[in-house]
Design a protein around this motif. Structure first.
Motif, short mmCIF file in Angstrom:
data_model
loop_
_atom_site.label_atom_id
_atom_site.label_comp_id
_atom_site.label_asym_id
_atom_site.label_seq_id
_atom_site.Cartn_x
_atom_site.Cartn_y
_atom_site.Cartn_z
N GLU A 17 7.62 9.17 -0.83
CA GLU A 17 6.67 8.07 -0.89
C GLU A 17 7.32 6.78 -0.43
OE1 GLU A 17 4.03 7.73 -4.35
OE2 GLU A 17 5.05 9.51 -5.15
N ALA A 18 6.47 5.88 0.05
CA ALA A 18 6.87 4.52 0.38
C ALA A 18 6.02 3.57 -0.45
CB ALA A 18 6.68 4.25 1.87
N GLN A 19 6.60 2.44 -0.84
CA GLN A 19 5.92 1.44 -1.66
C GLN A 19 5.44 2.03 -2.99
OE1 GLN A 19 6.37 0.73 2.11
NE2 GLN A 19 4.31 1.51 1.94
N LEU A 20 6.27 2.83 -3.63
CA LEU A 20 5.93 3.43 -4.91
C LEU A 20 5.59 2.34 -5.92
CD1 LEU A 20 5.85 6.05 -6.64
CD2 LEU A 20 8.20 5.52 -7.30
N GLY A 79 16.45 14.95 1.47
CA GLY A 79 16.45 13.66 2.13
C GLY A 79 15.15 13.32 2.83
N ILE A 80 15.17 12.16 3.48
CA ILE A 80 14.00 11.62 4.16
C ILE A 80 14.37 11.32 5.60
CG2 ILE A 80 12.40 9.66 4.27
CD1 ILE A 80 12.83 9.25 1.29
N ASN A 81 13.48 11.67 6.52
CA ASN A 81 13.59 11.22 7.90
C ASN A 81 12.74 9.97 8.03
OD1 ASN A 81 15.13 13.47 8.66
ND2 ASN A 81 13.32 14.67 9.10
N ALA A 82 13.25 8.94 8.68
CA ALA A 82 12.51 7.71 8.88
C ALA A 82 12.76 7.22 10.30
CB ALA A 82 12.94 6.64 7.87
N PHE A 103 7.72 8.04 8.26
CA PHE A 103 8.67 8.88 7.54
C PHE A 103 8.14 10.30 7.43
CE2 PHE A 103 7.24 8.20 2.83
CZ PHE A 103 5.91 8.21 3.19
N ALA A 104 9.06 11.20 7.04
CA ALA A 104 8.72 12.61 6.85
C ALA A 104 9.69 13.19 5.83
CB ALA A 104 8.83 13.39 8.16
N THR A 126 0.84 -1.20 0.00
CA THR A 126 0.00 0.00 0.00
C THR A 126 0.88 1.26 0.00
OG1 THR A 126 -1.71 -1.19 1.21
CG2 THR A 126 -1.86 1.21 1.19
N ASN A 127 0.71 2.08 -1.00
CA ASN A 127 1.49 3.30 -1.16
C ASN A 127 1.19 4.28 -0.03
OD1 ASN A 127 1.49 6.31 -2.49
ND2 ASN A 127 3.20 5.08 -3.19
N ALA A 128 2.23 4.97 0.43
CA ALA A 128 2.09 6.07 1.40
C ALA A 128 2.86 7.26 0.84
CB ALA A 128 2.65 5.67 2.75
N SER A 129 2.31 8.45 0.99
CA SER A 129 2.94 9.65 0.45
C SER A 129 2.74 10.81 1.42
CB SER A 129 2.30 10.01 -0.90
OG SER A 129 2.87 11.18 -1.42
N THR A 130 3.74 11.68 1.51
CA THR A 130 3.60 12.85 2.37
C THR A 130 4.47 14.01 1.86
OG1 THR A 130 3.66 13.65 4.66
CG2 THR A 130 5.45 12.20 3.99
N THR A 131 4.02 15.21 2.15
CA THR A 131 4.82 16.42 1.95
C THR A 131 5.04 17.09 3.30
OG1 THR A 131 2.84 17.72 1.50
CG2 THR A 131 4.03 16.83 -0.41
N SER A 132 4.71 16.38 4.37
CA SER A 132 4.80 16.93 5.71
C SER A 132 6.18 16.72 6.31
CB SER A 132 3.75 16.27 6.61
OG SER A 132 3.88 16.75 7.93
N THR A 133 6.60 17.67 7.12
CA THR A 133 7.84 17.52 7.88
C THR A 133 7.55 16.82 9.22
OG1 THR A 133 7.59 19.75 8.78
CG2 THR A 133 8.99 19.51 6.82
N SER A 134 6.29 16.54 9.49
CA SER A 134 5.89 15.74 10.66
C SER A 134 5.80 14.28 10.23
CB SER A 134 4.54 16.20 11.20
OG SER A 134 4.60 17.53 11.64
#
Length: 172
Positions: free
Chosen positions: A155-158, A92-95, A145-146, A50-58
């Motif tokens: 995104e995750a699981q693109l 980059g990505i925070n995870a 992630f953020a 399942t894809n997850a996407s964000t533009t949030s820094t949270s």
């Protein structure tokens, strides 16, 4: 067996699961309960596409999670493999890995993609030495992630790629 003076000696019968243990020179061996620490007690595996996407820094969930019910004193080895995608970013990505609502490990992927997009296969792994299990309550581990820049998306699981999480309970 034989005692210290060389006379035959009787070794009592043990029970299922016990091991024969030497008492040293001149002492008859005895059956004792095997040590319990360090044994793999259970393995739990989960996947998501399942894809997850964000533009949030949270931080937000990546849709990768699974639960385990560890015994008191056990450790839990968390092993993840997850595809992350940076959309036109150089920040980059925070995870991070969560245990229920507690952050247990944070990672930073600083990848320079310039004005192009970049996909990365990531491994977030952590030995949780004090998960607080009681043998009857399930504990959920998950990744979040953020983005490091709210003008960029991650995104995750693109494309419905498969991400995995494996939890290994190690006895005390």
């Amino acid at each position: 067996t034989y005692d210290a003076s060389g006379d035959p000696a009787y070794v009592t019968t043990g029970t299922s699961g016990q091991v024969l243990t030497s008492g040293g020179t001149g002492v008859a061996p005895t059956f004792q309960t095997a040590a319990g620490g360090g044994k793999v007690l259970q393995v739990v595996h989960g996947t998501t596409t399942t894809n997850a996407s964000t533009t949030s820094t949270s931080y937000t969930d990546t849709n990768l999670s699974t639960s385990i019910t560890p015994a008191t004193g056990s450790k839990v080895l968390v092993i993840t493999s997850q595809g992350l995608y940076l959309n036109n970013t150089s920040n980059g990505i925070n995870a991070r890995i969560m245990r229920d609502s507690t952050v247990i490990q944070t990672f930073l992927y600083s990848l320079y993609a310039g004005t192009t997009s970049l996909a990365a296969s990531t491994s977030l792994n952590y030995l949780d030495s004090s998960p607080g299990g009681d043998g009857s309550t399930a504990i959920t581990y998950k990744t979040q992630f953020a983005t490091r820049d709210s003008t960029e998306s991650v995104e995750a699981q693109l494309g419905s790629a498969t991400s995995t999480i494996t939890l290994i309970e190690i006895g005390a």
